[in-house]
Scaffold this motif. Structure first.
Motif, PDB file in Angstrom:
ATOM      1  N   ASP A 163       0.800  -1.305  -0.084  1.00  0.00           N
ATOM      2  CA  ASP A 163       0.126   0.059   0.006  1.00  0.00           C
ATOM      3  C   ASP A 163       0.758   1.424  -0.216  1.00  0.00           C
ATOM      4  O   ASP A 163       0.703   2.206  -0.816  1.00  0.00           O
ATOM      5  N   LEU A 164       1.995   1.380   0.937  1.00  0.00           N
ATOM      6  CA  LEU A 164       2.749   2.552   0.861  1.00  0.00           C
ATOM      7  C   LEU A 164       3.557   2.588  -0.366  1.00  0.00           C
ATOM      8  O   LEU A 164       3.729   3.722  -1.091  1.00  0.00           O
ATOM      9  N   LYS A 165       4.134   1.611  -0.914  1.00  0.00           N
ATOM     10  CA  LYS A 165       4.518   1.595  -2.637  1.00  0.00           C
ATOM     11  C   LYS A 165       3.762   2.098  -3.471  1.00  0.00           C
ATOM     12  O   LYS A 165       3.957   3.016  -4.244  1.00  0.00           O
ATOM     13  N   ASP A 166       2.375   1.680  -3.479  1.00  0.00           N
ATOM     14  CA  ASP A 166       1.362   2.236  -4.531  1.00  0.00           C
ATOM     15  C   ASP A 166       1.099   3.557  -4.472  1.00  0.00           C
ATOM     16  O   ASP A 166       1.119   4.418  -5.327  1.00  0.00           O
ATOM     17  N   LYS A 167       1.069   4.177  -2.933  1.00  0.00           N
ATOM     18  CA  LYS A 167       0.841   5.737  -2.833  1.00  0.00           C
ATOM     19  C   LYS A 167       2.092   6.431  -3.155  1.00  0.00           C
ATOM     20  O   LYS A 167       2.035   7.575  -3.700  1.00  0.00           O
ATOM     21  N   ALA A 168       3.099   5.869  -2.992  1.00  0.00           N
ATOM     22  CA  ALA A 168       4.533   6.563  -3.400  1.00  0.00           C
ATOM     23  C   ALA A 168       4.434   6.809  -4.814  1.00  0.00           C
ATOM     24  O   ALA A 168       4.767   7.777  -5.263  1.00  0.00           O
ATOM     25  N   ILE A 169       4.048   5.819  -5.489  1.00  0.00           N
ATOM     26  CA  ILE A 169       4.184   5.844  -7.045  1.00  0.00           C
ATOM     27  C   ILE A 169       3.165   6.944  -7.499  1.00  0.00           C
ATOM     28  O   ILE A 169       3.512   7.732  -8.344  1.00  0.00           O
ATOM     29  N   ASP A 170       2.047   7.080  -6.902  1.00  0.00           N
ATOM     30  CA  ASP A 170       1.162   8.148  -7.116  1.00  0.00           C
ATOM     31  C   ASP A 170       1.903   9.499  -7.043  1.00  0.00           C
ATOM     32  O   ASP A 170       1.623  10.336  -7.593  1.00  0.00           O
ATOM     33  N   THR A 171       2.612   9.449  -5.706  1.00  0.00           N
ATOM     34  CA  THR A 171       3.203  10.960  -5.443  1.00  0.00           C
ATOM     35  C   THR A 171       4.086  11.105  -6.457  1.00  0.00           C
ATOM     36  O   THR A 171       4.281  12.482  -7.071  1.00  0.00           O
ATOM     37  N   ALA A 172       5.110  10.252  -6.854  1.00  0.00           N
ATOM     38  CA  ALA A 172       5.943  10.396  -8.009  1.00  0.00           C
ATOM     39  C   ALA A 172       5.395  10.888  -9.222  1.00  0.00           C
ATOM     40  O   ALA A 172       5.839  11.518  -9.996  1.00  0.00           O
ATOM     41  N   SER A 173       4.157  10.169  -9.535  1.00  0.00           N
ATOM     42  CA  SER A 173       3.735  10.600 -11.106  1.00  0.00           C
ATOM     43  C   SER A 173       3.277  11.987 -11.134  1.00  0.00           C
ATOM     44  O   SER A 173       3.135  12.677 -11.957  1.00  0.00           O
ATOM     45  N   ASN A 174       2.968  12.585  -9.895  1.00  0.00           N
ATOM     46  CA  ASN A 174       2.310  13.956  -9.990  1.00  0.00           C
ATOM     47  C   ASN A 174       3.520  15.000  -9.702  1.00  0.00           C
ATOM     48  O   ASN A 174       3.551  16.098  -9.612  1.00  0.00           O
ATOM     49  N   TRP A 175       4.818  14.350  -9.521  1.00  0.00           N
ATOM     50  CA  TRP A 175       5.887  15.388  -9.189  1.00  0.00           C
ATOM     51  C   TRP A 175       6.470  16.014 -10.297  1.00  0.00           C
ATOM     52  O   TRP A 175       6.460  15.265 -11.313  1.00  0.00           O
ATOM     53  N   PRO A 176       6.804  17.183 -10.538  1.00  0.00           N
ATOM     54  CA  PRO A 176       7.432  17.560 -11.688  1.00  0.00           C
ATOM     55  C   PRO A 176       8.797  17.375 -12.142  1.00  0.00           C
ATOM     56  O   PRO A 176       9.548  16.871 -11.202  1.00  0.00           O
ATOM     57  N   GLY A 177       8.985  17.254 -13.417  1.00  0.00           N
ATOM     58  CA  GLY A 177      10.297  16.813 -13.797  1.00  0.00           C
ATOM     59  C   GLY A 177      11.360  17.959 -13.843  1.00  0.00           C
ATOM     60  O   GLY A 177      10.847  19.157 -13.416  1.00  0.00           O
ATOM     61  N   TRP A 178      12.744  17.786 -14.032  1.00  0.00           N
ATOM     62  CA  TRP A 178      13.660  18.907 -13.775  1.00  0.00           C
ATOM     63  C   TRP A 178      13.258  19.932 -14.932  1.00  0.00           C
ATOM     64  O   TRP A 178      13.788  21.144 -14.735  1.00  0.00           O
ATOM     65  N   ASP A 179      12.955  19.739 -16.143  1.00  0.00           N
ATOM     66  CA  ASP A 179      12.615  20.536 -17.225  1.00  0.00           C
ATOM     67  C   ASP A 179      11.754  21.538 -16.453  1.00  0.00           C
ATOM     68  O   ASP A 179      11.790  22.918 -16.767  1.00  0.00           O
ATOM     69  N   GLU A 180      10.604  21.283 -15.914  1.00  0.00           N
ATOM     70  CA  GLU A 180       9.469  22.139 -15.520  1.00  0.00           C
ATOM     71  C   GLU A 180      10.170  23.034 -14.275  1.00  0.00           C
ATOM     72  O   GLU A 180      10.027  24.070 -13.978  1.00  0.00           O
ATOM     73  N   SER A 181      10.758  22.481 -13.290  1.00  0.00           N
ATOM     74  CA  SER A 181      11.482  23.094 -12.333  1.00  0.00           C
ATOM     75  C   SER A 181      12.362  24.109 -12.717  1.00  0.00           C
ATOM     76  O   SER A 181      12.513  25.241 -12.142  1.00  0.00           O
ATOM     77  N   SER A 182      13.421  23.569 -13.520  1.00  0.00           N
ATOM     78  CA  SER A 182      14.356  24.538 -14.181  1.00  0.00           C
ATOM     79  C   SER A 182      13.871  25.878 -15.042  1.00  0.00           C
ATOM     80  O   SER A 182      14.326  26.802 -14.914  1.00  0.00           O
ATOM     81  N   GLU A 183      12.598  25.540 -15.454  1.00  0.00           N
ATOM     82  CA  GLU A 183      11.898  26.792 -16.347  1.00  0.00           C
ATOM     83  C   GLU A 183      11.658  27.674 -15.226  1.00  0.00           C
ATOM     84  O   GLU A 183      11.757  29.013 -15.375  1.00  0.00           O
ATOM     85  N   GLN A 184      11.055  27.259 -14.072  1.00  0.00           N
ATOM     86  CA  GLN A 184      10.604  28.338 -12.788  1.00  0.00           C
ATOM     87  C   GLN A 184      11.842  28.951 -12.367  1.00  0.00           C
ATOM     88  O   GLN A 184      11.771  29.891 -12.098  1.00  0.00           O
ATOM     89  N   PHE A 185      12.933  28.341 -12.227  1.00  0.00           N
ATOM     90  CA  PHE A 185      14.331  28.591 -11.749  1.00  0.00           C
ATOM     91  C   PHE A 185      14.686  29.716 -12.975  1.00  0.00           C
ATOM     92  O   PHE A 185      15.129  30.965 -12.294  1.00  0.00           O
ATOM     93  N   TYR A 186      14.651  29.406 -14.042  1.00  0.00           N
ATOM     94  CA  TYR A 186      15.088  30.382 -15.221  1.00  0.00           C
ATOM     95  C   TYR A 186      14.155  31.673 -14.956  1.00  0.00           C
ATOM     96  O   TYR A 186      14.651  32.878 -15.118  1.00  0.00           O
TER      97      TYR A 186
END
Length: 410
Positions: free
Chosen positions: A303-326
């Motif tokens: 159950d913990l692993k399944d919810k962790a995967i859901d969290t991961a799928s909604n987390w931004p990648g570096w392209d999105e993060s670095s666009e914000q940083f730029y």
């Protein structure tokens, strides 16, 4: 645009990793990014993040005649080096409240670190708790840019170093073994007491083995770390201080879960009893029980692993993060609100002022320490004479009292 990042060390660390990810993506947008260090960097030291070799690397000496649009300090010590670089605007990328890295008896050093937040610098940070702390304690409005994740590296599917085994629990401990606030040795000891079947260690420390650990992975390049994560069920990360730590999130992306203390930054993506397990700081009994519960309750682990995967799928990648940083850096370069104060001369003067207070505090501490040591020797000598030579002790005490009386009469 021309950016300069001031770097303390190019060696493997979570902080340097974040800087490199933002810098590499900025270059793809046409920014000329220079990484500035005290000494020339041998590119072999970047084996752990080979993409960083594509950046421009210079020393402070080599940029004496260069001018940048933005110069960004990335560690408290580099803030006090900002004046050595000529730039239109100066900024500070705050990845943690770094005074917490030092012991509480190092009061003058901790104060010097906190003084960096008093300088007239634009600030970017990676975690909500840091943004809040800077606002509440230093009246600073920091721009928030959450860290991204390398979706091309960290995923459920891919090569494993070793297959996970049904019914067995393989735990992963991550971090350097010789940094006290990372708490790795104690973490390993707790794991050794648990019912875990295997203990693996992923570390930046140059070691090949560690007592009680089944496999040690030392100074692994980022492209190979996912193979290790995919092979383990849970990462045990018991740091005392973090900004927004990446390893548990990387583990989430690779199909695992985590056990952590309720350290600063954990709640950026960890929800206790949903995608991971969280213990109070130093509640090692709870950590031990957590590990054993994952071993003996496959349903809880799943159950913990399944919810962790859901969290991961909604987390931004570096392209999105670095666009914000730029965008954050671009807005800083166009912001004139600190124009009068955010200058090389003023930053140099204020830096010197704070540093001098640190020097004074350290000198006073050394005087007090020396006086305390002399007093201790005096008390020990007195005690020794009283025990072993009582007549001599009595003689010296009479002389002392006579001298005191003479001084009073005068």
């Amino acid at each position: 645009m021309k950016w300069a990042f001031l770097l303390g060390s190019p060696d493997i660390s979570g902080g340097s990793y974040v800087i490199f990810e933002h810098a590499i993506r900025a270059t793809k947008k046409g920014v000329l990014v220079t990484i500035i260090t005290e000494e020339e960097v041998n590119m072999e030291r970047l084996h752990w993040h080979p993409e960083a070799r594509s950046l421009i690397w210079k020393t402070y000496k080599e940029v004496e005649n260069d001018k940048f649009d933005v110069c960004i300090a990335t560690w408290w010590r580099t803030v006090y080096e900002l004046y050595r670089v000529t730039a239109e605007t100066y900024a500070y990328f705050v990845q943690s409240i770094e005074s917490r890295f030092y012991d509480e008896n190092e009061r003058s050093l901790r104060h010097l670190v906190d003084s960096t937040y008093q300088l007239p610098l634009h600030i970017i940070t990676e975690a909500k708790w840091i943004q809040k702390h800077l606002n509440e304690h230093f009246n600073k409005d920091a721009k928030l840019v959450p860290n991204g994740i390398r979706k091309d590296i960290y995923s459920i599917e891919g090569v494993r170093h070793q297959a996970r085994e049904q019914g067995k629990l393989r735990v992963l401990v991550e971090g350097p073994i010789d940094v006290p606030f990372k708490n790795v040795p104690k973490t390993i000891e707790i794991c050794k007491q648990s019912d875990a079947d295997e203990i693996w260690l992923l570390t930046s420390s140059p070691i090949s083995s560690y007592p009680g650990v089944d496999k040690v992975f030392s100074q692994v390049p980022i492209f190979e770390t996912a193979q290790i994560y995919r092979s383990c069920d849970v990462i045990i990360k018991l740091s005392y201080v973090e900004g927004m730590f990446g390893p548990p999130l990387e583990m989430f992306h690779c199909g695992g879960t985590s056990i952590t203390y309720n350290v600063t930054g954990h709640d950026e993506y960890i929800v206790s009893d949903q995608n991971a397990l969280v213990a109070a700081k130093d509640d090692d009994k709870a950590v031990l029980n957590f590990i054993n519960s994952l071993k003996h309750s496959p349903t809880l682990l799943r159950d913990l692993k399944d919810k962790a995967i859901d969290t991961a799928s909604n987390w931004p990648g570096w392209d999105e993060s670095s666009e914000q940083f730029y965008k954050a850096v671009k807005s800083i370069s166009e912001d004139n609100s600190l124009f009068v104060h955010n200058s090389k001369d003023i930053i140099e003067k204020k830096s010197e002022f704070y540093f001098q207070w640190y020097v004074i505090a350290e000198e006073n501490k050394n005087v007090i320490t020396k006086q305390t040591a002399i007093q201790k020797i005096y008390e020990n000598t007195k005690s020794f004479l009283r025990r072993h030579f009582p007549e001599m002790f009595g003689f010296f005490r009479k002389i002392k009292y006579k001298l005191i009386i003479k001084k009073i009469i005068k």
